[in-house]
Design an enzyme around this catalytic site. Structure first.
Site, PDB file in Angstrom:
ATOM      1  N   GLY A   1     -40.318  25.969 -22.574  1.00  0.00           N
ATOM      2  CA  GLY A   1     -38.972  25.723 -23.074  1.00  0.00           C
ATOM      3  C   GLY A   1     -38.701  26.560 -24.305  1.00  0.00           C
ATOM      4  O   GLY A   1     -37.626  27.144 -24.468  1.00  0.00           O
ATOM      5  N   ALA A   2     -39.708  26.668 -25.185  1.00  0.00           N
ATOM      6  CA  ALA A   2     -39.606  27.471 -26.403  1.00  0.00           C
ATOM      7  C   ALA A   2     -41.006  27.624 -26.978  1.00  0.00           C
ATOM      8  O   ALA A   2     -41.938  26.929 -26.575  1.00  0.00           O
ATOM      9  CB  ALA A   2     -38.675  26.799 -27.417  1.00  0.00           C
ATOM     10  N   MET A   3     -41.148  28.548 -27.926  1.00  0.00           N
ATOM     11  CA  MET A   3     -42.450  28.789 -28.554  1.00  0.00           C
ATOM     12  C   MET A   3     -42.257  29.065 -30.028  1.00  0.00           C
ATOM     13  O   MET A   3     -41.472  29.918 -30.415  1.00  0.00           O
ATOM     14  CB  MET A   3     -43.156  29.971 -27.874  1.00  0.00           C
ATOM     15  CG  MET A   3     -44.485  30.350 -28.513  1.00  0.00           C
ATOM     16  SD  MET A   3     -45.672  28.986 -28.429  1.00  0.00           S
ATOM     17  CE  MET A   3     -46.623  29.293 -29.918  1.00  0.00           C
ATOM     18  N   GLU A   4     -43.053  28.361 -30.857  1.00  0.00           N
ATOM     19  CA  GLU A   4     -42.870  28.347 -32.302  1.00  0.00           C
ATOM     20  C   GLU A   4     -43.475  29.532 -33.031  1.00  0.00           C
ATOM     21  O   GLU A   4     -43.950  29.381 -34.165  1.00  0.00           O
ATOM     22  CB  GLU A   4     -43.464  27.048 -32.865  1.00  0.00           C
ATOM     23  CG  GLU A   4     -44.982  26.888 -32.743  1.00  0.00           C
ATOM     24  CD  GLU A   4     -45.459  26.217 -31.485  1.00  0.00           C
ATOM     25  OE1 GLU A   4     -46.621  25.768 -31.446  1.00  0.00           O
ATOM     26  OE2 GLU A   4     -44.675  26.145 -30.516  1.00  0.00           O
ATOM     27  N   ASN A   5     -43.449  30.730 -32.450  1.00  0.00           N
ATOM     28  CA  ASN A   5     -43.981  31.895 -33.157  1.00  0.00           C
ATOM     29  C   ASN A   5     -43.438  31.910 -34.583  1.00  0.00           C
ATOM     30  O   ASN A   5     -42.240  31.781 -34.805  1.00  0.00           O
ATOM     31  CB  ASN A   5     -43.560  33.180 -32.440  1.00  0.00           C
ATOM     32  CG  ASN A   5     -43.815  33.123 -30.947  1.00  0.00           C
ATOM     33  OD1 ASN A   5     -44.926  32.892 -30.510  1.00  0.00           O
ATOM     34  ND2 ASN A   5     -42.758  33.318 -30.170  1.00  0.00           N
TER      35      ASN A   5
ATOM     36  N   HIS B   1     -37.517  20.765 -32.705  1.00  0.00           N
ATOM     37  CA  HIS B   1     -38.948  20.734 -32.386  1.00  0.00           C
ATOM     38  C   HIS B   1     -39.638  21.989 -32.905  1.00  0.00           C
ATOM     39  O   HIS B   1     -40.692  21.917 -33.550  1.00  0.00           O
ATOM     40  CB  HIS B   1     -39.110  20.623 -30.863  1.00  0.00           C
ATOM     41  CG  HIS B   1     -40.531  20.548 -30.397  1.00  0.00           C
ATOM     42  ND1 HIS B   1     -41.125  19.375 -30.010  1.00  0.00           N
ATOM     43  CD2 HIS B   1     -41.487  21.511 -30.251  1.00  0.00           C
ATOM     44  CE1 HIS B   1     -42.375  19.605 -29.651  1.00  0.00           C
ATOM     45  NE2 HIS B   1     -42.623  20.903 -29.781  1.00  0.00           N
ATOM     46  N   GLU B   2     -39.049  23.140 -32.630  1.00  0.00           N
ATOM     47  CA  GLU B   2     -39.688  24.401 -33.032  1.00  0.00           C
ATOM     48  C   GLU B   2     -39.669  24.588 -34.552  1.00  0.00           C
ATOM     49  O   GLU B   2     -40.642  25.075 -35.138  1.00  0.00           O
ATOM     50  CB  GLU B   2     -38.996  25.585 -32.341  1.00  0.00           C
ATOM     51  CG  GLU B   2     -38.973  25.497 -30.824  1.00  0.00           C
ATOM     52  CD  GLU B   2     -40.327  25.186 -30.211  1.00  0.00           C
ATOM     53  OE1 GLU B   2     -41.342  25.707 -30.708  1.00  0.00           O
ATOM     54  OE2 GLU B   2     -40.373  24.415 -29.242  1.00  0.00           O
TER      55      GLU B   2
ATOM     56  N   HIS C   1     -42.426  22.801 -36.311  1.00  0.00           N
ATOM     57  CA  HIS C   1     -43.721  23.483 -36.221  1.00  0.00           C
ATOM     58  C   HIS C   1     -43.941  24.493 -37.352  1.00  0.00           C
ATOM     59  O   HIS C   1     -45.089  24.865 -37.613  1.00  0.00           O
ATOM     60  CB  HIS C   1     -43.813  24.255 -34.906  1.00  0.00           C
ATOM     61  CG  HIS C   1     -44.328  23.456 -33.753  1.00  0.00           C
ATOM     62  ND1 HIS C   1     -45.496  22.725 -33.806  1.00  0.00           N
ATOM     63  CD2 HIS C   1     -43.850  23.287 -32.491  1.00  0.00           C
ATOM     64  CE1 HIS C   1     -45.706  22.148 -32.630  1.00  0.00           C
ATOM     65  NE2 HIS C   1     -44.723  22.477 -31.810  1.00  0.00           N
TER      66      HIS C   1
ATOM     67  N   GLU D   1     -48.357  19.159 -31.161  1.00  0.00           N
ATOM     68  CA  GLU D   1     -47.217  18.903 -30.286  1.00  0.00           C
ATOM     69  C   GLU D   1     -46.702  17.476 -30.382  1.00  0.00           C
ATOM     70  O   GLU D   1     -45.496  17.242 -30.279  1.00  0.00           O
ATOM     71  CB  GLU D   1     -47.584  19.250 -28.844  1.00  0.00           C
ATOM     72  CG  GLU D   1     -47.898  20.727 -28.623  1.00  0.00           C
ATOM     73  CD  GLU D   1     -46.735  21.649 -28.982  1.00  0.00           C
ATOM     74  OE1 GLU D   1     -45.592  21.172 -29.155  1.00  0.00           O
ATOM     75  OE2 GLU D   1     -46.971  22.872 -29.088  1.00  0.00           O
TER      76      GLU D   1
END
Length: 902
Positions: free
Chosen positions: A352-356, A388-389, A392, A411
């Site tokens: 869904g998404a990635m917290e880079n 959410h991201e 993080h 998570e």
């Protein structure tokens, strides 16, 4: 990293109340249907039983790794300090190879911690240029002398570059390892990969990345474990006219010519000390909009396709990002750690998404919102995924888990506090309550299986890439959120936040284990005047994270006796996993009597007595107020009757969330044979009145005609869609289900023409609603064709089809016949395999289906199931439980329904 789907609060609550009844009816009716169907199915589907695959042979006994390069964990002899990385992705096909490629150079500076003559570093699917006859060049720093290279090779199974030296590296000394390499810019959604889209009639290519969990090694040689933090100096070489992005701000952009090719070189500021899985590299011709955090020199940008930005689809995400970053700074009592916050919507993205860190990547549906086309539910999804991201950026990025066995800490925490950030940005939505629907009730279904697992697993259980990917599951996300929410509730939010702040500040830019968090929360408890707990935070919480499952708490209001017992959906299932606490918990019970909230009670052993919980007359007890605890509740029969009476006479006295809880608890207690099914069905009566009234007022036929008419009106004028955004999913699905080829083909064409991702997603799910088998089979074939369905959407498309009663057996036959291809094409470490197996098998309830499941497991043992291994075991267990439940309850359910309808 965000996962899963999102539903609005009202729809979710209604769905939970009605859905519990629907599940019972569907399973009961499905059993009847399948008995008739299987009369003519006494042999496997053609081709499935005889399916053979060319797969590597495996030894019947596992050999114990002897050499360091045979282990999946890195040796502890070396520690990275910094990397200098230059990457050049080619956005056109290479003439000599016919592939999209990238080239790169990397130099990692590392410190030797223990004398060693061996360098083991991750490297996967990269072609390394030989330097002086070896795969890398080693240099000593600060006066250290580097031994010469004896030999080097690539250890494919464990994904290492191994370098043996003629002498030993010296503890305390620093060295530099340099490599030149080439890799494929594939469309596999892993590492440094390729995404494609069409704009203004032409194909455009994006070079982008997904490093979590074990894919940074596919972009450059690196020490690819979360505890191996380092500083990264990134330079991207890219085609003129494109823009390059990475974790830090760009500090230098220079036009150059390399081998006759005009390029731009973009150099970025050094990153903070961080893990490899948080790196991001992107080259595109995207556009952006800009904002900032108030009173803070932090650049905030939303990036997307030029058309999406021009049409304002990034505006909502930009508008909520600033306020939520501001909220999290105050909540964590820590400034945002970076100079910028980029967020980018990608056409192809697996999660869904990635917290880079500093460059968050999203699916388009999770970041872009078009108020003219998208629904309120789409807007809510953007809000919660962004929250959410951003959560993080501190918890997970600034302070990072030491190893993937504690993934839940990252998570689960983000899944909990996303609702706090979202609530701050949209305070009128009451969005915090949705964690019950999206997390607690969802994970209860999985954690009630004997094949579940604890939140924190032993390190030795999580080593291989597919074992790591398997950790990205409902337990880590939703149970993690549920138990942390419970912890926050009994500590109180201010104490919880104070402990978090202390934890983040002490371990900034470093790694931790879960007990470090308990230490700081315990300190916050001890420094809070007047606060006391029956045990330490460690003692309380370890019981929730080190043993799987949860209890059912039973309250006898005649005596005040309270008991707890490990809740299992199938009470006859055998729990093989031992528990250090014998499956007992320290349970905080918030409760009310007669509509008045009472003082919290702690259940500290298997049995207890709490006299205030005794009742007289019409008084009733309701426990687990607002579902603040992670457990189910059962009562003596008299209290159940009083609760049912209260629901019927004036249900508003009972909090809304607890009304949903009563229904959900009752149906699951019935499935576990704790109460009878008729009692569970009776909990829905108070809501049934409105539902039946609505059904009588509208009529099933009238609903079908209405949706079909709206859809036909759109078909007559494709450029003007008359259907309201909030009704599209319902209308599309019902019209396609009632229609035939013409409706399906029209929807398919509209899907192909859609330029807004949320609109495409609604059409893609609705195409699975058709009742025409050959259309569903054609759609299944489309799902594995990347030219028709993007790879990121393959799994969910098959699951949509499986959600259709006609499509379920077709989808099951489809994945059985093609499992070897699916596994090979998508890779064992794909996050999608568990979702695929769970989605297709979730309604299985016959002996025939159970037999097929077991045969599927046996037939594909050599191919493997990757991250879906646990999901397959759970599917077998769940199907077994469903079979038992149907056998024992089908007659009672049908009789109850017949009585209610007369």
């Amino acid at each position: 990293m965000a996962k899963g789907f999102y539903i609005s609060k009202n729809m979710g609550l209604a769905g939970l109340l009605i859905g519990a009844v629907a599940v019972v009816i569907i399973i009961a009716l499905a059993a009847v249907y399948d008995k008739e169907k299987t009369k003519n199915q006494n042999k496997p589907v053609d081709g499935v039983a005889m399916l053979t695959t060319a797969s590597p042979t495996t030894s019947s006994t596992l050999s114990t790794p002897k050499d360091p390069w045979e282990h999946y964990r890195l040796p502890d002899s070396l520690s990275p300090v910094s990397y200098n990385i230059t990457l050049w992705p080619r956005l056109v096909v290479n003439a000599s190879t016919g592939l999209y490629i990238f080239t790169g150079q990397s130099a990692v500076v590392f410190q030797c911690k223990k004398d060693t003559d061996l360098i083991v570093i991750h490297c996967n699917k990269l072609n390394l240029t030989l330097l002086n006859g070896h795969h890398a060049r080693l240099t000593g720093l600060d006066g250290a002398t580097a031994p010469t290279v004896k030999t080097s090779w690539l250890q494919v199974k464990t994904e290492y570059l191994v370098i043996q030296l003629n002498g030993k590296l010296t503890a305390g000394k620093s060295y530099r390892l340099s490599t030149d390499f080439q890799g494929e810019l594939a469309d596999d959604l892993k590492g440094f990969y390729r995404s494609e889209y069409t704009e203004d009639g032409g194909k455009k290519v994006v070079a982008t990345s997904q490093m979590q969990a074990t894919f940074a090694r596919k972009a450059f040689p690196c020490f690819d474990e979360p505890a191996m933090k380092a500083v990264f100096h990134i330079t991207l070489i890219h085609q003129r006219g494109t823009v390059a992005l990475s974790n830090g701000r760009d500090v230098e952009t220079v036009n150059s010519t390399i081998d006759g090719t005009e390029v731009t070189m973009t150099r970025f500021e050094p990153t903070k000390r961080m893990s490899t899985y948080l790196l991001a590299f992107i080259v595109s011709d995207f556009d952006h909009i800009t904002g900032s955090i108030e009173n803070n020199n932090v650049l905030v940008r939303i990036w997307a396709r030029r058309k999406a930005i021009a049409e304002g689809h990034g505006n909502y995400a930009l508008n909520v990002t600033g306020p939520m970053l501001k909220f999290f700074q105050r909540y964590y009592n820590a400034s945002y750690p970076l100079s910028k916050s980029d967020q980018i919507a990608l056409p192809d993205f697996n999660a869904g998404a990635m917290e880079n860190w500093g460059l968050i990547t999203y699916r388009e549906t999770a970041l872009l919102y078009d108020p003219a086309i998208s629904s309120v539910g789409n807007k809510e999804r953007v809000l919660t995924v962004v929250a959410h991201e951003l959560a993080h950026m501190w918890f997970g990025n600034l302070v990072t888990l030491r190893w993937w066995n504690d993934l839940w800490l990252n998570e689960g925490f983000a899944s909990y506090v996303e609702y706090l950030g979202a609530d701050y940005a949209e305070p009128t939505w009451n969005i915090k309550e949705q964690t019950i629907l999206n997390d607690v009730h969802k994970v209860f279904a999985v954690d009630a299986l004997a094949s579940s697992h604890p939140l924190s697993r032993k390190e030795e259980e999580v080593n291989q890439p597919d074992e790591i990917s398997e950790m990205f599951n409902t337990i880590s996300y939703s149970k993690g959120a549920a138990v942390l929410r419970m912890l926050s509730e009994f500590l109180t939010e201010p104490v919880f936040a104070r402990g978090l702040s202390s934890y983040l500040n002490e371990f900034a830019f470093n790694n931790t284990v879960y007990s470090d968090l308990w230490d700081h929360l315990q300190k916050a408890v001890l420094t809070t005047p007047g606060m006391s707990l029956p045990h330490t935070v460690h003692d309380i919480m370890n019981r929730w994270i080190l043993q799987m499952g949860f209890p059912v708490v039973t309250i006898d209001t005649a005596t005040g006796h309270i008991t707890q017992k490990h809740f299992l959906l199938d009470p006859d299932s055998v729990v093989d996993r031992p528990s250090p606490y014998n499956y007992t918990w320290l349970v905080p019970i918030k409760w009310m009597k007669g509509g008045v909230e009472r003082e919290q009670h702690w259940l500290l052993q298997e049995t207890d007595r709490h006299p205030p919980m005794t009742t007289a007359g019409s008084e009733w007890v309701l426990a687990n107020l607002n579902v603040s605890g992670y457990y189910r509740v059962n009562y003596d029969m008299d209290n159940w009757e009083r609760l049912l009476n209260q629901l019927t006479t004036d249900h508003t006295v009972i909090p809304l969330i607890n009304r949903a809880q009563i229904v959900d608890d009752a149906f699951n207690l019935a499935r576990a044979k704790v109460i009878n099914t008729t009692l569970a069905l009776r909990t829905t009566r108070y809501n049934q009145i409105n539902a039946i009234s609505f059904a009588c007022r509208m009529g099933v036929e009238r609903c079908r005609v209405l949706t079909s008419d709206w859809f036909r009106e759109w078909m007559l004028n494709p450029d003007h869609n008359p259907i309201h955004p909030n009704l599209k999913t319902t209308v599309y699905c019902n019209a396609i289900a009632a229609g035939g080829v013409a409706e399906w083909d029209f929807a398919w064409q509209m899907f192909k023409n859609a330029t807004v991702a949320t609109e495409a997603a609604k059409l893609r799910s609705s195409l699975a609603c058709t009742k025409v088998p050959w259309l569903l089979n054609r759609y299944l074939d489309y799902s594995l064709d990347p030219a028709k369905i993007r790879k990121q959407d393959c799994t969910s498309t098959i699951n949509y089809i499986a959600g259709n009663v006609v499509g379920m057996p077709l989808a099951w036959d489809f994945i059985r016949a093609r499992w070897n291809y699916i596994y090979t094409e998508y890779g064992g470490g794909s996050f999608s395999f568990s979702n695929l197996i769970n989605g297709v098998t979730r309604r299985f309830s016959t002996e025939f289906e159970l037999k097929q499941l077991k045969q599927f497991k046996e037939d594909n043992a050599r191919v493997g199931f990757g991250s879906g291994t646990l999901a397959l075991e759970q599917a077998i267990e769940r199907t077994t439980a469903n079979i038992k439940w149907v056998a024992e309850n089908q007659e009672h359910v049908m009789k109850w329904l017949a009585n209610e309808c007369t």
